[in-house]
Scaffold this active site. Structure first.
Site, PDB file in Angstrom:
ATOM      1  N   HIS A 258       0.846  -1.197   0.000  1.00 52.32           N
ATOM      2  CA  HIS A 258       0.000   0.000   0.000  1.00 52.32           C
ATOM      3  C   HIS A 258       0.885   1.253   0.000  1.00 52.32           C
ATOM      4  CE1 HIS A 258      -3.520   2.481   1.341  1.00 52.32           C
ATOM      5  NE2 HIS A 258      -2.559   3.169   1.939  1.00 52.32           N
ATOM      6  N   GLU A 259       1.900   1.252   0.852  1.00 55.51           N
ATOM      7  CA  GLU A 259       2.803   2.413   0.912  1.00 55.51           C
ATOM      8  C   GLU A 259       3.601   2.555  -0.393  1.00 55.51           C
ATOM      9  OE1 GLU A 259       2.334   4.461   3.141  1.00 55.51           O
ATOM     10  OE2 GLU A 259       1.113   3.178   4.412  1.00 55.51           O
TER      11      GLU A 259
ATOM     12  N   HIS B  57       1.603   4.313  -2.915  1.00 58.60           N
ATOM     13  CA  HIS B  57       1.642   5.763  -2.707  1.00 58.60           C
ATOM     14  C   HIS B  57       2.906   6.350  -3.333  1.00 58.60           C
ATOM     15  CE1 HIS B  57      -1.880   6.540  -0.438  1.00 58.60           C
ATOM     16  NE2 HIS B  57      -1.537   5.873   0.648  1.00 58.60           N
TER      17      HIS B  57
ATOM     18  N   GLU C 195      -6.433   6.786  -1.299  1.00 55.01           N
ATOM     19  CA  GLU C 195      -6.378   5.593  -0.450  1.00 55.01           C
ATOM     20  C   GLU C 195      -6.922   4.375  -1.194  1.00 55.01           C
ATOM     21  OE1 GLU C 195      -4.772   5.270   2.390  1.00 55.01           O
ATOM     22  OE2 GLU C 195      -4.191   7.337   1.983  1.00 55.01           O
TER      23      GLU C 195
END
Lengths: 405, 185
Positions: free
Chosen positions: A145-146, A149, A232
Site C-alpha cells: 500500500h505504501e 503511494h 487511499e
C-alpha cells in the site's frame, strides 16, 4: 499505472493551484483590512513570501521534517530482517529505481506511512506495534500500500498539500490573533488619518477578511480530504496488484482497525499520511476524514475473488459501495488477467497477545540500540546501549558472558 | 516572413515531440532490461543461500537425505544451465524441492527453534518471493513497453529506430502441471 499517475498529477496541480489562489486571496484581503488600498499588495507579497519559504523548505527537507516529527528512527537489515526483506520484495514488484529508506517508529500502535519527493528519495516508516502484530503476508500488504503511494507520486502531493494547508492555517491564525489583540487599534489609527467615508469601506473589508480567514482553512482542508480519499482506494488497488493477495491487506487493516492504542507521534498535519488515521474513536473523524471508512476498504478487498487487476478492484468497489468506481476509466477497462495467489506458509502463523507485547518491546529495544545476548542456559538478556561494562552475569545460572562478541 | 516562422515552428514542434517519444521508448526499454537483471540477481542469491541452509538443517534432519539430495542436484543443474530454457526448467525444479523441504521442516520443532535456521528460512522465503515479484515486475514492464511500441504515434518512432517486441518470462513450474506421485520406497 501510467494513467493513474497522470490523473494524480493533474489533480495535484489543480489542488495546489486552488490552494495557492486561496492563499493569495487571503493575503490580499487581510492586507486590505489592515492597511487600506496599498496594504492589499503588501499582504499579497507577504503571503507569497510565506508560501515560497515553506515550499522551498518542504522540497529540500519535507520528508526529513515529517520523519523527525514522527520520531522515526532509520534502521538497517539487522534490526528487523523481515521488514527489510518485505520492503525489498515490494520495491522489486513495483520496479522502483531505488530501495526506499526504512524507518521504525517506537510506538505500540500499529500504523505506517511513506514520504519523500520522488520514488528515488522515498522513505517508508512503520511502527513497532505493526511489526509485532502482523504476520508476513499482512506486513507485505501494508508495505505494498505504501509502495503504491510512492509509485503514484502521492507522497509529494501529501507533502506539498500539507505545506499549503499549513501556511493557510498559519496566516489566518496570525490574522485572527492580530484582530483580537492589536488589529483593532491599528485600523482605528488608520481611519483617524483618512476621511470618514473610507473608514466605512475599511470595516467592510475587515468583515470580509474575518470571514475569509475563518473559511479558507476549512475549504482548503475539505478539498484536500476529498482528493485524499481517492488516493487511499487507489493505493489499496495498487497494493493488491503488487502482492496478488487481497486478504493480506484486508486482515492487516482489520488488525489495525481493531487496535485501540492511540499513536502519540501523530498530529493534525501528519495524520493523513498514515495507512489508517491515527486518531481513534473520535466522531468528527467520520465527517471529513482523509481516509475512507476502514470497514469499507476491508469489504472491498474481501470481495475481490476473481483476480488482482485494477479492473477487479474496480468491480469489487462498485459491488460493495454501489457507486461508480474510483479507478480511472482507462485503467479499469484493461482486463489483464492477473491471478490471485495463495497465503504463504508463514502467513498462517498467529501469535498470542502476550508474545506480541513482548515482541513490541524487543523491536523497540533493538531500534534504540540494545544488545541481545543468549546465555548458554537459554535465557535471553537485553543489554541497554549505555551499559558500561564488558561482561554481564546471567541472572539464572550465573555464567558470565561478554557483551561485545 | 510570417509563414516561414509558422512552418519553422511546426517543424520544431514535431522534432521535439519525436525526441520526447524516442526518450520515453529508451527509458522503457532500459526498465525492461533492468527488470530482467533483477531476476538474475535473485536467482544467484538463492543459489548462494542453499549450501548454508542445508548445512544448518542436516544435523537435525538425518532421515531426510532424499530431500537434501534433490535440492543439491537441482541447484547444481540450475547453476550449470546454459540456455534460458534449461535454466527455467532447473529453477522450477529447485523451487519444487525447496517448497517440499519447507513442508518437511514443520516436523522438526528443534530445528524451528534454531535462531540461525530461522533467519536463513526468512532469507530464503524472501528470496523466493523476490524471484516471483521480479518476474511479475519484468512482465509488467514488458507489457508497458510492448503497448508503447504498438500504439500510435510511438509505433512510428519505434519502427524507425528498430525497437522490437519483448517476450514475457514464465518459469516452468513442474508442481503445477504434474500429478503428485506417491511412492512407498
Amino acid at each position: 499505472m501510467w494513467e493513474q499517475i497522470r490523473v494524480n498529477k493533474r489533480n495535484s496541480v489543480l489542488l495546489l493551484g486552488t490552494m495557492a489562489l486561496a492563499l493569495a486571496g487571503l493575503g490580499f484581503v487581510m492586507g486590505l483590512a489592515f492597511g487600506g488600498p496599498e496594504g492589499g499588495f503588501i499582504g499579497l507579497i507577504i503571503a507569497t513570501a510565506v508560501w515560497l519559504v515553506l515550499m522551498l523548505v518542504s522540497f529540500a527537507a519535507g520528508d526529513q521534517i515529517l520523519l523527525a516529527s514522527s520520531k522515526a528512527v532509520p534502521v538497517t537489515h539487522e534490526v528487523h530482517p523481515q521488514l527489510f526483506n518485505v520492503v525489498e520484495e515490494m520495491k522489486i514488484a513495483a520496479n522502483l529505481p531505488k530501495m526506499p529508506k526504512v524507518y521504525i517508529i517506537n510506538e505500540a500502535s500499529p500504523n505506517a506511512f511513506a514520504t519523500g519527493r520522488s520514488p528515488e528519495t522515498a522513505s517508508v516508516a512503520v511502527t513497532a506495534g505493526l511489526l509485532a502484530k502482523l504476520n508476513r503476508d499482512e506486513l507485505q500488504g501494508v508495505i505494498a500500500h505504501e509502495m503504491s503511494h510512492i509509485v503514484n507520486r502521492d507522497i509529494l502531493f501529501v507533502t506539498l498539500a500539507g505545506v499549503m494547508l499549513g501556511s493557510i492555517v498559519l496566516l489566518s491564525q496570525v490574522f485572527l490573533r492580530g484582530m483580537l489583540y492589536g488589529g483593532m487599534g491599528s485600523s482605528r489609527r488608520y481611519s483617524s488619518r483618512s476621511s470618514s467615508n473610507q473608514g466605512g469601506g475599511q470595516i467592510v473589508m475587515v468583515v470580509i477578511a474575518l470571514i475569509a480567514a475563518i473559511l479558507a482553512p476549512i475549504m482548503a482542508q475539505l478539498l484536500y480530504f476529498a482528493l485524499s480519499r481517492r488516493r487511499e482506494y487507489l493505493a489499496d488497488a495498487g497494493a493488491v496488484r503488487l502482492t496478488r493477495y487481497p486478504e493480506g491487506l484486508a486482515s492487516a487493516l482489520e488488525k489495525i482497525a481493531g487496535d485501540r492504542t492511540p499513536l502519540e507521534a501523530a498530529n493534525k498535519v501528519t495524520a493523513p499520511m498514515y495507512i489508517s488515521l491515527p486518531f481513534k474513536g473520535r466522531k468528527a473523524a467520520h465527517l471529513h476524514s482523509t481516509h475512507p471508512p476502514i470497514e469499507e476498504r476491508i469489504r472491498i478487498l474481501r470481495n475481490m475473488s476473481r483476480g488482482a487487476s485494477f479492473k477487479d478492484y474496480s468491480d469489487a468497489y462498485s459491488q460493495t459501495v454501489g457507486r461508480a468506481s474510483v479507478i480511472p476509466a482507462g485503467e479499469a477497462k484493461q482486463a489483464e488477467p492477473v491471478e490471485l495467489r495463495q497465503a504463504s506458509a508463514e502467513g498462517k502463523r498467529e501469535t498470542g497477545q502476550r508474545k506480541q507485547m513482548r515482541d513490541v518491546g524487543d523491536i523497540m529495544r533493538k531500534v534504540s540500540g540494545f544488545a541481545f545476548l543468549t546465555c548458554a542456559c537459554g535465557i535471553k538478556m537485553k543489554v541497554p546501549p549505555n551499559f558500561k561494562g564488558d561482561q554481564v552475569k546471567c541472572p539464572r545460572c550465573g555464567r558470565i558472558s561478554s557483551v561485545h562478541g | 516572413m510570417w509563414p516561414l516562422i509558422i512552418v519553422g515552428g511546426i517543424i520544431l514542434l514535431v522534432i521535439m515531440s519525436l525526441v520526447g517519444i524516442f526518450n520515453a521508448l529508451v527509458r522503457l526499454r532500459n526498465q525492461v532490461d533492468n527488470a530482467w537483471s533483477q531476476i538474475d540477481v535473485q536467482l544467484k542469491r538463492r543459489h548462494d543461500l542453499i549450501p548454508n541452509l542445508v548445512e544448518t538443517a542436516k544435523g537435525y534432519m538425518q532421515h531426510e537425505r532424499g530431500t537434501f539430495e534433490s535440492i543439491t542436484k537441482a541447484r547444481s543443474e540450475a547453476m550449470g544451465a546454459r540456455t534460458v530454457d534449461q535454466a527455467s526448467k532447473a529453477e522450477g525444479m529447485l523451487s519444487d524441492a525447496l517448497s517440499k523441504f519447507m513442508l518437511v521442516v514443520e516436523n522438526y520443532p528443534d530445528l524451528k527453534a534454531n535462531q540461525n535456521f530461522l533467519s536463513l528460512q526468512e532469507e530464503l522465503t524472501s528470496t523466493e518471493n523476490k524471484i516471483a515479484f521480479a518476474r511479475q515486475g519484468y512482465n509488467d514492464q514488458v507489457l508497458f513497453y510492448n503497448n508503447k511500441i504498438q500504439m500510435f504515434p510511438s509505433n512510428v518512432v519505434a519502427g524507425m529506430f528498430n525497437f522490437t517486441k519483448r517476450e514475457f518470462f514464465e518459469i516452468e513450474n513442474a508442481a503445477e502441471r504434474e500429478v503428485p506421485k506417491v511412492s512407498f520406497s
